[in-house]
Design a protein around this motif. Structure first.
Motif, PDB file in Angstrom:
ATOM      1  N   ASP A  73       0.879  -1.172   0.000  1.00 58.20           N
ATOM      2  CA  ASP A  73       0.000   0.000   0.000  1.00 58.20           C
ATOM      3  C   ASP A  73       0.911   1.214   0.000  1.00 58.20           C
ATOM      4  OD1 ASP A  73      -1.710   2.096   0.517  1.00 58.20           O
ATOM      5  OD2 ASP A  73      -2.912   0.998   1.976  1.00 58.20           O
ATOM      6  N   ASN A  74       1.073   1.825  -1.182  1.00 56.83           N
ATOM      7  CA  ASN A  74       1.996   2.956  -1.288  1.00 56.83           C
ATOM      8  C   ASN A  74       1.503   4.171  -0.508  1.00 56.83           C
ATOM      9  OD1 ASN A  74       3.751   1.495  -2.843  1.00 56.83           O
ATOM     10  ND2 ASN A  74       3.062   2.341  -4.789  1.00 56.83           N
ATOM     11  N   THR A  75       0.198   4.243  -0.270  1.00 57.80           N
ATOM     12  CA  THR A  75      -0.329   5.388   0.492  1.00 57.80           C
ATOM     13  C   THR A  75       0.076   5.296   1.955  1.00 57.80           C
ATOM     14  OG1 THR A  75      -2.433   4.331   1.031  1.00 57.80           O
ATOM     15  CG2 THR A  75      -2.308   5.525  -1.055  1.00 57.80           C
ATOM     16  N   LYS A  76       0.388   4.083   2.399  1.00 59.65           N
ATOM     17  CA  LYS A  76       0.800   3.872   3.789  1.00 59.65           C
ATOM     18  C   LYS A  76       2.276   3.518   3.901  1.00 59.65           C
ATOM     19  CE  LYS A  76      -3.758   2.282   5.305  1.00 59.65           C
ATOM     20  NZ  LYS A  76      -4.514   1.167   5.952  1.00 59.65           N
ATOM     21  N   ASN A  77       2.998   3.536   2.765  1.00 58.98           N
ATOM     22  CA  ASN A  77       4.412   3.152   2.761  1.00 58.98           C
ATOM     23  C   ASN A  77       4.616   1.785   3.420  1.00 58.98           C
ATOM     24  OD1 ASN A  77       4.990   5.540   1.517  1.00 58.98           O
ATOM     25  ND2 ASN A  77       6.390   6.296   3.080  1.00 58.98           N
ATOM     26  N   THR A  78       3.746   0.854   3.097  1.00 63.92           N
ATOM     27  CA  THR A  78       3.743  -0.437   3.779  1.00 63.92           C
ATOM     28  C   THR A  78       3.689  -1.582   2.771  1.00 63.92           C
ATOM     29  OG1 THR A  78       2.653   0.523   5.707  1.00 63.92           O
ATOM     30  CG2 THR A  78       2.576  -1.869   5.480  1.00 63.92           C
ATOM     31  N   VAL A  79       4.461  -2.616   3.050  1.00 64.91           N
ATOM     32  CA  VAL A  79       4.385  -3.863   2.292  1.00 64.91           C
ATOM     33  C   VAL A  79       3.983  -4.961   3.269  1.00 64.91           C
ATOM     34  CG1 VAL A  79       6.847  -4.366   2.572  1.00 64.91           C
ATOM     35  CG2 VAL A  79       5.578  -5.375   0.672  1.00 64.91           C
ATOM     36  N   TYR A  80       3.194  -5.897   2.780  1.00 65.59           N
ATOM     37  CA  TYR A  80       2.646  -6.953   3.626  1.00 65.59           C
ATOM     38  C   TYR A  80       3.085  -8.327   3.114  1.00 65.59           C
ATOM     39  CZ  TYR A  80      -0.539  -3.145   4.885  1.00 65.59           C
ATOM     40  OH  TYR A  80      -1.071  -1.939   5.290  1.00 65.59           O
ATOM     41  N   LEU A  81       3.074  -9.286   4.013  1.00 69.25           N
ATOM     42  CA  LEU A  81       3.251 -10.682   3.640  1.00 69.25           C
ATOM     43  C   LEU A  81       2.173 -11.471   4.368  1.00 69.25           C
ATOM     44  CD1 LEU A  81       4.998 -12.703   2.032  1.00 69.25           C
ATOM     45  CD2 LEU A  81       6.213 -13.155   4.180  1.00 69.25           C
TER      46      LEU A  81
END
Length: 124
Positions: A73-81
């Motif tokens: 989620d680029n709006t949250k500067n977050t990558v998930y696994l």
């Protein structure tokens, strides 16, 4: 510089699920290709999942295909696994990493920045 902080690890029974998060700060997050690696005691760091340089494709290590999913989620500067159907052999420290060039996505040497890691333990 990019700072990466992972969270979401823990203890889970075999067959269960966990979702790891990696929050990035510093330089523009969206310009980096992101990946996840893991390292179990006494073993080399292993490729888990990554985005392609274009961001349009995702790639997975053979041992996690069909069970794990990477997203961002680029709006949250977050990558998930998202990790499903966890197995005891998935037990490891999981690391988030950022790649600043279109290099080999499955090699740790291609990644410029790393998080501190989060422990995932799967009990049988």
């Amino acid at each position: 510089q990019v700072q990466l902080v992972e969270s979401g690890g823990g203890l889970v029974q075999a067959g269960g699920s966990l979702r790891l998060s990696c929050v990035a700060s510093g330089r523009t997050f969206s310009t980096y290709a992101m990946g996840w690696f893991r390292q179990a005691p006494g073993k080399e760091r292993e490729f888990v999942a990554a985005f392609s340089w274009s961001g349009l494709s995702t790639m997975y290590g053979d041992s996690v295909k069909g069970r794990f999913a990477i997203s961002r989620d680029n709006t949250k500067n977050t990558v998930y696994l998202q990790m499903n159907i966890l197995k005891p052999e998935d037990t490891a420290v999981y690391y988030c990493a950022a790649r600043g060039a279109p290099d080999t996505y499955y090699s740790p040497l291609s990644y410029n920045f790393w998080g501190q890691g989060t422990q995932v333990t799967v009990s049988s």
